[in-house]
Structures are given as C-alpha cells and as structure tokens.
Write a protein that holds these residues in place. Structure first.
Motif, PDB file in Angstrom:
ATOM      1  N   GLU A 231       2.484 -63.401 -47.744  1.00  0.00           N
ATOM      2  CA  GLU A 231       1.093 -63.610 -47.355  1.00  0.00           C
ATOM      3  C   GLU A 231       0.910 -63.230 -45.885  1.00  0.00           C
ATOM      4  N   LEU A 232      -0.036 -62.345 -45.650  1.00  0.00           N
ATOM      5  CA  LEU A 232      -0.412 -61.990 -44.285  1.00  0.00           C
ATOM      6  C   LEU A 232      -1.812 -62.544 -44.040  1.00  0.00           C
ATOM      7  N   LYS A 233      -1.980 -63.244 -42.958  1.00  0.00           N
ATOM      8  CA  LYS A 233      -3.300 -63.798 -42.616  1.00  0.00           C
ATOM      9  C   LYS A 233      -4.264 -62.688 -42.210  1.00  0.00           C
ATOM     10  N   VAL A 234      -3.701 -61.667 -41.559  1.00  0.00           N
ATOM     11  CA  VAL A 234      -4.496 -60.540 -41.072  1.00  0.00           C
ATOM     12  C   VAL A 234      -3.805 -59.254 -41.504  1.00  0.00           C
ATOM     13  N   ALA A 235      -4.565 -58.285 -41.939  1.00  0.00           N
ATOM     14  CA  ALA A 235      -4.090 -56.944 -42.316  1.00  0.00           C
ATOM     15  C   ALA A 235      -3.432 -56.932 -43.696  1.00  0.00           C
TER      16      ALA A 235
ATOM     17  N   PHE B 286     -21.690 -47.380 -39.227  1.00  0.00           N
ATOM     18  CA  PHE B 286     -20.672 -48.427 -39.295  1.00  0.00           C
ATOM     19  C   PHE B 286     -19.298 -47.868 -38.931  1.00  0.00           C
ATOM     20  N   LEU B 287     -19.000 -46.662 -39.416  1.00  0.00           N
ATOM     21  CA  LEU B 287     -17.739 -46.019 -39.055  1.00  0.00           C
ATOM     22  C   LEU B 287     -17.647 -45.804 -37.550  1.00  0.00           C
ATOM     23  N   LEU B 288     -18.752 -45.403 -36.940  1.00  0.00           N
ATOM     24  CA  LEU B 288     -18.774 -45.233 -35.481  1.00  0.00           C
ATOM     25  C   LEU B 288     -18.537 -46.554 -34.761  1.00  0.00           C
ATOM     26  N   SER B 289     -19.122 -47.636 -35.281  1.00  0.00           N
ATOM     27  CA  SER B 289     -18.921 -48.935 -34.628  1.00  0.00           C
ATOM     28  C   SER B 289     -17.456 -49.389 -34.741  1.00  0.00           C
ATOM     29  N   ILE B 290     -16.801 -49.040 -35.838  1.00  0.00           N
ATOM     30  CA  ILE B 290     -15.382 -49.368 -35.983  1.00  0.00           C
ATOM     31  C   ILE B 290     -14.578 -48.664 -34.891  1.00  0.00           C
ATOM     32  N   LEU B 291     -14.912 -47.405 -34.659  1.00  0.00           N
ATOM     33  CA  LEU B 291     -14.207 -46.631 -33.635  1.00  0.00           C
ATOM     34  C   LEU B 291     -14.556 -47.068 -32.222  1.00  0.00           C
ATOM     35  N   LEU B 292     -15.844 -47.266 -31.951  1.00  0.00           N
ATOM     36  CA  LEU B 292     -16.285 -47.517 -30.580  1.00  0.00           C
ATOM     37  C   LEU B 292     -16.261 -48.994 -30.180  1.00  0.00           C
ATOM     38  N   LYS B 293     -16.760 -49.858 -31.039  1.00  0.00           N
ATOM     39  CA  LYS B 293     -16.811 -51.281 -30.696  1.00  0.00           C
ATOM     40  C   LYS B 293     -15.457 -51.965 -30.892  1.00  0.00           C
ATOM     41  N   TYR B 294     -14.844 -51.721 -32.047  1.00  0.00           N
ATOM     42  CA  TYR B 294     -13.584 -52.393 -32.374  1.00  0.00           C
ATOM     43  C   TYR B 294     -12.353 -51.614 -31.917  1.00  0.00           C
ATOM     44  N   LYS B 295     -12.539 -50.351 -31.535  1.00  0.00           N
ATOM     45  CA  LYS B 295     -11.437 -49.503 -31.056  1.00  0.00           C
ATOM     46  C   LYS B 295     -10.317 -49.378 -32.095  1.00  0.00           C
ATOM     47  N   ILE B 296     -10.724 -49.222 -33.350  1.00  0.00           N
ATOM     48  CA  ILE B 296      -9.754 -49.091 -34.437  1.00  0.00           C
ATOM     49  C   ILE B 296      -9.824 -47.667 -34.990  1.00  0.00           C
ATOM     50  N   PRO B 297      -8.717 -46.936 -34.909  1.00  0.00           N
ATOM     51  CA  PRO B 297      -8.686 -45.592 -35.493  1.00  0.00           C
ATOM     52  C   PRO B 297      -8.821 -45.672 -37.014  1.00  0.00           C
TER      53      PRO B 297
ATOM     54  N   ILE C  98     -21.103 -54.260 -46.947  1.00  0.00           N
ATOM     55  CA  ILE C  98     -22.345 -54.933 -47.344  1.00  0.00           C
ATOM     56  C   ILE C  98     -22.244 -56.444 -47.173  1.00  0.00           C
ATOM     57  N   ASN C  99     -21.145 -57.038 -47.641  1.00  0.00           N
ATOM     58  CA  ASN C  99     -21.043 -58.501 -47.606  1.00  0.00           C
ATOM     59  C   ASN C  99     -20.445 -59.044 -46.304  1.00  0.00           C
ATOM     60  N   GLN C 100     -20.280 -58.176 -45.311  1.00  0.00           N
ATOM     61  CA  GLN C 100     -19.814 -58.562 -43.970  1.00  0.00           C
ATOM     62  C   GLN C 100     -18.338 -58.962 -43.898  1.00  0.00           C
ATOM     63  N   ARG C 101     -17.627 -58.891 -45.010  1.00  0.00           N
ATOM     64  CA  ARG C 101     -16.219 -59.255 -45.012  1.00  0.00           C
ATOM     65  C   ARG C 101     -15.405 -58.323 -44.110  1.00  0.00           C
ATOM     66  N   LEU C 102     -15.751 -57.049 -44.112  1.00  0.00           N
ATOM     67  CA  LEU C 102     -15.025 -56.087 -43.292  1.00  0.00           C
ATOM     68  C   LEU C 102     -15.204 -56.369 -41.806  1.00  0.00           C
ATOM     69  N   ARG C 103     -16.388 -56.777 -41.423  1.00  0.00           N
ATOM     70  CA  ARG C 103     -16.632 -57.104 -40.012  1.00  0.00           C
ATOM     71  C   ARG C 103     -15.690 -58.238 -39.567  1.00  0.00           C
ATOM     72  N   ASN C 104     -15.539 -59.253 -40.409  1.00  0.00           N
ATOM     73  CA  ASN C 104     -14.624 -60.364 -40.104  1.00  0.00           C
ATOM     74  C   ASN C 104     -13.181 -59.876 -40.016  1.00  0.00           C
ATOM     75  N   GLN C 105     -12.787 -58.998 -40.935  1.00  0.00           N
ATOM     76  CA  GLN C 105     -11.429 -58.471 -40.922  1.00  0.00           C
ATOM     77  C   GLN C 105     -11.178 -57.640 -39.658  1.00  0.00           C
ATOM     78  N   LEU C 106     -12.173 -56.885 -39.228  1.00  0.00           N
ATOM     79  CA  LEU C 106     -12.034 -56.082 -38.010  1.00  0.00           C
ATOM     80  C   LEU C 106     -11.887 -56.978 -36.783  1.00  0.00           C
ATOM     81  N   GLU C 107     -12.622 -58.085 -36.778  1.00  0.00           N
ATOM     82  CA  GLU C 107     -12.512 -59.057 -35.677  1.00  0.00           C
ATOM     83  C   GLU C 107     -11.095 -59.646 -35.640  1.00  0.00           C
ATOM     84  N   GLU C 108     -10.565 -60.009 -36.810  1.00  0.00           N
ATOM     85  CA  GLU C 108      -9.228 -60.593 -36.879  1.00  0.00           C
ATOM     86  C   GLU C 108      -8.137 -59.607 -36.469  1.00  0.00           C
ATOM     87  N   LEU C 109      -8.350 -58.327 -36.759  1.00  0.00           N
ATOM     88  CA  LEU C 109      -7.378 -57.303 -36.379  1.00  0.00           C
ATOM     89  C   LEU C 109      -7.230 -57.176 -34.862  1.00  0.00           C
ATOM     90  N   GLN C 110      -8.222 -57.665 -34.124  1.00  0.00           N
ATOM     91  CA  GLN C 110      -8.202 -57.537 -32.667  1.00  0.00           C
ATOM     92  C   GLN C 110      -7.032 -58.271 -32.023  1.00  0.00           C
TER      93      GLN C 110
END
Length: 141
Positions: free
Chosen positions: A49-53, A120-131, A75-87
């Motif tokens: 079990e991985l809590k993140v990723a 949204f893809l741009l925000s992943i790259l620019l805001k979250y800095k995730i390739p 759509i359901n915002q789950r990805l946004r939460n996962q991106l935050e946790e990846l930080q």
C-alpha cells in the motif's frame, strides 16, 4: 602498447544493476499490465500500500492514469488531491496511458471541452511542476 577502450560496449555489471532496480508498486496497481511488463524486464517488484503515487522508483513518485481515468479524476477533483499529495516528493511524474486507444481531447469525453483538458494539463505542468509523459499502452508505459 596503448590500450584502446571500446566506449560503446555495454558494461555487463552496470546492466545487472539496472535490472535489479527495485520498484515499489501500490497494491491497487497489481492487476495492471504494467506490473507484468516490469517483471518481464527483470525489475524487482514490491507490491504494497502506497499512501501517495502508484509507483516509487528510487526517489521518483509516479502517478499513472489511463486516459479515461484521467478525465474522470479531473472531473471529480480526485486528481487535484493526488497532485497536491505528490508535492511531498522532490521528484514526481504523471503518466497518462492509452493515447493509442483513446483520444484525450475528444469532445465526447464526458462532455468536456478539449480546451479545459489542455488547461488542466498546463496547470499540472506550471502550478504543480509535475512532468507529464503520454504513453500508447501498458507496454509503452
């Protein structure tokens, strides 16, 4: 006599080190074809079990999404939460898998405008800095 080294020859010891690389995989990914591909390639795989990723390779946290899962998670915002946790990881990566079978910018994807997906893809790259890496299928991943 001068010794000439073949700089293009592969070192066998280095190849063995790479193949013994340990990859930790979240248990929810155990039925993914990616896991069997990694095992075939000779990687040491640990499923837990991985809590993140979804995957941890050395110090890199990797989140894998199929195209349809990416859209629904968006759509359901789950990805946004996962991106935050990846930080919490210094190195992170998002893999979007299945570009060969599904068009990510299709109008009929859950009724989402393709520009919203691009934004949204741009925000992943620019805001979250995730390739982001786009792959065709599990073998490509």
């Amino acid at each position: 006599m001068k010794i000439i080294h073949d700089i293009f020859a592969k070192k066998k010891s280095r190849e063995k080190e790479i193949l013994k690389q340990k990859i930790t995989i979240d248990y929810r990914e155990k039925n993914s074809l990616v896991v069997s591909e990694l095992v075939k390639l000779g990687f040491e795989v640990e499923i837990k079990e991985l809590k993140v990723a979804d995957y941890l390779v050395k110090d890199v946290a990797i989140e894998r999404k199929t195209v349809s899962d990416f859209i629904s998670s968006m759509i359901n915002q789950r990805l946004r939460n996962q991106l935050e946790e990846l930080q919490q990881y210094p190195n992170k990566l998002l893999i979007i898998e299945g570009i060969e079978e599904h068009e990510i910018y299709s109008e009929d994807k859950e009724g989402i405008n393709p520009n919203a997906i691009r934004g949204f893809l741009l925000s992943i790259l620019l805001k979250y800095k995730i390739p982001i890496i786009f792959t065709k299928n599990s073998g490509d991943t």
